[in-house]
Structure formats: structure tokens, C-alpha cells
Write a protein that holds these residues in place. Structure first.
Motif, PDB file in Angstrom:
ATOM      1  N   THR A 189      17.747 -15.069  -2.690  1.00  0.00           N
ATOM      2  CA  THR A 189      19.199 -15.105  -2.529  1.00  0.00           C
ATOM      3  C   THR A 189      19.836 -13.733  -2.376  1.00  0.00           C
ATOM      4  N   LYS A 190      19.071 -12.663  -2.555  1.00  0.00           N
ATOM      5  CA  LYS A 190      19.639 -11.338  -2.327  1.00  0.00           C
ATOM      6  C   LYS A 190      18.540 -10.365  -1.918  1.00  0.00           C
ATOM      7  N   ALA A 191      18.968  -9.230  -1.373  1.00  0.00           N
ATOM      8  CA  ALA A 191      18.029  -8.234  -0.842  1.00  0.00           C
ATOM      9  C   ALA A 191      17.024  -7.801  -1.897  1.00  0.00           C
ATOM     10  N   ASP A 192      15.753  -7.663  -1.443  1.00  0.00           N
ATOM     11  CA  ASP A 192      14.619  -7.239  -2.248  1.00  0.00           C
ATOM     12  C   ASP A 192      14.100  -8.321  -3.196  1.00  0.00           C
ATOM     13  N   ASP A 193      14.741  -9.465  -3.238  1.00  0.00           N
ATOM     14  CA  ASP A 193      14.202 -10.587  -4.004  1.00  0.00           C
ATOM     15  C   ASP A 193      12.910 -11.064  -3.370  1.00  0.00           C
ATOM     16  N   LYS A 194      11.967 -11.498  -4.192  1.00  0.00           N
ATOM     17  CA  LYS A 194      10.738 -12.110  -3.687  1.00  0.00           C
ATOM     18  C   LYS A 194      10.716 -13.556  -4.149  1.00  0.00           C
ATOM     19  N   GLY A 195      10.598 -14.458  -3.192  1.00  0.00           N
ATOM     20  CA  GLY A 195      10.392 -15.866  -3.532  1.00  0.00           C
ATOM     21  C   GLY A 195       8.905 -16.165  -3.512  1.00  0.00           C
ATOM     22  N   SER A 196       8.473 -17.056  -4.402  1.00  0.00           N
ATOM     23  CA  SER A 196       7.052 -17.394  -4.428  1.00  0.00           C
ATOM     24  C   SER A 196       6.863 -18.823  -4.929  1.00  0.00           C
ATOM     25  N   ASN A 197       5.807 -19.466  -4.412  1.00  0.00           N
ATOM     26  CA  ASN A 197       5.495 -20.839  -4.805  1.00  0.00           C
ATOM     27  C   ASN A 197       4.165 -21.221  -4.186  1.00  0.00           C
ATOM     28  N   LYS A 198       3.309 -21.868  -4.932  1.00  0.00           N
ATOM     29  CA  LYS A 198       2.014 -22.387  -4.445  1.00  0.00           C
ATOM     30  C   LYS A 198       1.188 -21.310  -3.762  1.00  0.00           C
ATOM     31  N   GLY A 199       1.291 -20.072  -4.179  1.00  0.00           N
ATOM     32  CA  GLY A 199       0.516 -18.993  -3.589  1.00  0.00           C
ATOM     33  C   GLY A 199       1.178 -18.336  -2.392  1.00  0.00           C
ATOM     34  N   PHE A 200       2.288 -18.904  -1.919  1.00  0.00           N
ATOM     35  CA  PHE A 200       3.057 -18.324  -0.824  1.00  0.00           C
ATOM     36  C   PHE A 200       4.082 -17.343  -1.391  1.00  0.00           C
ATOM     37  N   GLU A 201       4.351 -16.280  -0.604  1.00  0.00           N
ATOM     38  CA  GLU A 201       5.364 -15.299  -0.995  1.00  0.00           C
ATOM     39  C   GLU A 201       6.171 -14.876   0.227  1.00  0.00           C
ATOM     40  N   ALA A 202       7.425 -14.474  -0.028  1.00  0.00           N
ATOM     41  CA  ALA A 202       8.250 -13.883   1.026  1.00  0.00           C
ATOM     42  C   ALA A 202       9.261 -12.975   0.359  1.00  0.00           C
ATOM     43  N   THR A 203       9.489 -11.793   0.945  1.00  0.00           N
ATOM     44  CA  THR A 203      10.427 -10.826   0.382  1.00  0.00           C
ATOM     45  C   THR A 203      11.606 -10.649   1.325  1.00  0.00           C
ATOM     46  N   TYR A 204      12.790 -10.698   0.771  1.00  0.00           N
ATOM     47  CA  TYR A 204      14.044 -10.558   1.523  1.00  0.00           C
ATOM     48  C   TYR A 204      14.237  -9.076   1.824  1.00  0.00           C
ATOM     49  N   ARG A 205      14.059  -8.693   3.097  1.00  0.00           N
ATOM     50  CA  ARG A 205      14.189  -7.301   3.511  1.00  0.00           C
ATOM     51  C   ARG A 205      15.447  -7.130   4.338  1.00  0.00           C
ATOM     52  N   LYS A 206      16.468  -6.585   3.734  1.00  0.00           N
ATOM     53  CA  LYS A 206      17.755  -6.449   4.433  1.00  0.00           C
ATOM     54  C   LYS A 206      17.660  -5.379   5.510  1.00  0.00           C
ATOM     55  N   GLU A 207      16.878  -4.311   5.257  1.00  0.00           N
ATOM     56  CA  GLU A 207      16.835  -3.203   6.219  1.00  0.00           C
ATOM     57  C   GLU A 207      16.166  -3.597   7.519  1.00  0.00           C
ATOM     58  N   THR A 208      15.246  -4.561   7.459  1.00  0.00           N
ATOM     59  CA  THR A 208      14.578  -5.036   8.681  1.00  0.00           C
ATOM     60  C   THR A 208      15.001  -6.454   9.035  1.00  0.00           C
ATOM     61  N   THR A 209      15.963  -6.987   8.326  1.00  0.00           N
ATOM     62  CA  THR A 209      16.447  -8.387   8.484  1.00  0.00           C
ATOM     63  C   THR A 209      15.275  -9.341   8.671  1.00  0.00           C
ATOM     64  N   SER A 210      14.347  -9.301   7.718  1.00  0.00           N
ATOM     65  CA  SER A 210      13.148 -10.121   7.823  1.00  0.00           C
ATOM     66  C   SER A 210      12.862 -10.864   6.526  1.00  0.00           C
ATOM     67  N   PHE A 211      12.057 -11.923   6.657  1.00  0.00           N
ATOM     68  CA  PHE A 211      11.676 -12.748   5.497  1.00  0.00           C
ATOM     69  C   PHE A 211      10.325 -13.372   5.841  1.00  0.00           C
ATOM     70  N   HIS A 212       9.324 -12.559   5.996  1.00  0.00           N
ATOM     71  CA  HIS A 212       8.006 -13.011   6.442  1.00  0.00           C
ATOM     72  C   HIS A 212       7.285 -13.778   5.346  1.00  0.00           C
ATOM     73  N   LEU A 213       6.631 -14.861   5.733  1.00  0.00           N
ATOM     74  CA  LEU A 213       5.887 -15.699   4.790  1.00  0.00           C
ATOM     75  C   LEU A 213       4.422 -15.267   4.761  1.00  0.00           C
ATOM     76  N   GLU A 214       3.857 -15.127   3.561  1.00  0.00           N
ATOM     77  CA  GLU A 214       2.461 -14.692   3.431  1.00  0.00           C
ATOM     78  C   GLU A 214       1.741 -15.537   2.399  1.00  0.00           C
ATOM     79  N   LYS A 215       0.426 -15.688   2.622  1.00  0.00           N
ATOM     80  CA  LYS A 215      -0.443 -16.295   1.624  1.00  0.00           C
ATOM     81  C   LYS A 215      -1.805 -15.650   1.757  1.00  0.00           C
TER      82      LYS A 215
END
Lengths: 115, 112
Positions: free
Chosen positions: B51-77
Motif C-alpha cells: 500500500t505504500k512505497a518500499d512495502d514488500k508484499g508476500s504470500n505462499k513464497g511469492f514476493e513483490a516490492t513497491y518501487r516508486k522510483e521505477t514505478t514497478s511491482f515485479h512478482l518473484e518466487k
């Protein structure tokens, strides 16, 4: 906790016919959404209700689509008359409130095929 | 207007491979960002959110970090399983009424 319920799950109609979809949101959820998901695309918001009032229907084709949410609970979405391009999955979602941090919970969808 | 762009699929991986699905967004204001997953024959499910910049969401081994400087939210596992085969949607919510704007979805197929 019961999820968002939708019916029917599948519907096949001829073009120019009418069709209606029903949605029952999660109990206590004030905000209800209808999305259209065309094959190969992400869902697109058609209409959003806050209780029984409409807060966004900017992408609803109002000449053929209508929706209502009587008593702030169940909702129906109607298409009349249907066109071939209305073939899609219609998703209903609900959330506790309308803030951007709120999670939307989706139903299984109604798959519509217009022939 | 606000929009979400995610990498085209399908993405095909072997079991235990590393997964990245790219997502970038355009938005005014400060959106919340989400990843939803749609398993075959099922409805959309929330996978994770931030919900805000630099927050990391995670669940079931998946992660994504809110990057405001690159306007990205890439999903990784780190290690995918066959059961992760599904369509993954990146989405944002902004404005006053929590309208979700989705990307086109990325289909992931994981083979044994």
C-alpha cells in the motif's frame, strides 16, 4: 466465511436477447463491483456501488447495460440487447469499504457467450 | 489515465526454477498495488498487496516490492511448483473509490 456468490455460472444467448446476472457479496461488505473480463485481457470495471448508491459507472455502456443494488446487498447486472462483443466473463467483487487499501474479493464469475 | 503494463506470456518454467513477472504502472497520486492469481477454473484470488512505497508484499513464497522510483511491482518466487501454474494479474487501486485497474495478465506454466 462465505465468499462472493454469482449465478448463473454459464450463459449462452443469441445476439439482441437480454440476460441478467446475480451477485451476493460477502456479508457486511458495503462496496460491490462488477467487472467485465474479455478473453485474454484483464478485468475492466463496469460499475461500483457503495451500499445501494452508484459511485462509478463511467465505463458502463448505459445504452444496453444496467445494474442495481437494492437494499445495499444483492446486485443484478442486465444486458439488453446483447451484442457479440459482450461475450466475456462478468465478475462480481466486494470489499468492506471503498478505500484504496481495501482488498476486493471476487466471485467465480459468469461466463457469457453471445452467438 | 492510470494504467498497468505486465510482461506478456506465456511463461514456461521447470519445477524449482526462479520466477519473475514484470509489472510497471502509471498513476497519479499514491496507488496501492496488488497481484491477483487465477487458477484454472477458479475465480480471481488476491495473492499479495503493498500500500505504500518500499512495502514488500508476500504470500505462499511469492514476493513483490513497491518501487516508486521505477514505478514497478515485479512478482518473484524462488522455486516454483507445478501447482503455481495459473494466470497472474498485476493491478493498482487509486483515487477515492478503490477502482482496480488490471494488467492484461501473464500465464505461467510450470512443468515437472
Amino acid at each position: 466465511e462465505a465468499g462472493v456468490a454469482q449465478s448463473p455460472r454459464y450463459k449462452i444467448i443469441e445476439k439482441r436477447q437480454s440476460v441478467a446476472f446475480w451477485c451476493n457479496p460477502i456479508s457486511g461488505h458495503a462496496t460491490l463491483y462488477w467487472y467485465q473480463q474479455i478473453l485474454g485481457q484483464g478485468p475492466k470495471l463496469l460499475i461500483q456501488f457503495q451500499n445501494n448508491g452508484v459511485v462509478d459507472d463511467s465505463q458502463l455502456p448505459k445504452d444496453r447495460f444496467s445494474a442495481e443494488r437494492l437494499k445495499g446487498v444483492d446486485s443484478t447486472l442486465k444486458i439488453q440487447p446483447a451484442k457479440l462483443e459482450d461475450s466475456a466473463v462478468y465478475l462480481c467483487a466486494s470489499s468492506l469499504a471503498a478505500g484504496v487499501q481495501e482488498t476486493q474479493y471476487f466471485g467465480p464469475g459468469t461466463r457469457l457467450l453471445v452467438l | 489515465g492510470d494504467s498497468v503494463t505486465q510482461m506478456e506470456g506465456p511463461v514456461t518454467l521447470s519445477e524449482e526454477a526462479f520466477l519473475t513477472i514484470n509489472c510497471t504502472y502509471t498513476a497519479t497520486g499514491y496507488p496501492s498495488l496488488f497481484w491477483y492469481v487465477q487458477y484454472p477454473g477458479e475465480g480471481l484470488q488476491l495473492l499479495l498487496k503493498a500500500t505504500k512505497a518500499d512495502d514488500k508484499g508476500s504470500n505462499k513464497g511469492f514476493e513483490a516490492t513497491y518501487r516508486k522510483e521505477t514505478t514497478s511491482f515485479h512478482l518473484e518466487k524462488g522455486s516454483v511448483q507445478v501447482s503455481d501454474s495459473a494466470v497472474y494479474f498485476c493491478a493498482l487501486a487509486s483515487g477515492g473509490y478503490n477502482k482496480l485497474i488490471f494488467g492484461a495478465g501473464t500465464r505461467l506454466a510450470v512443468h515437472p
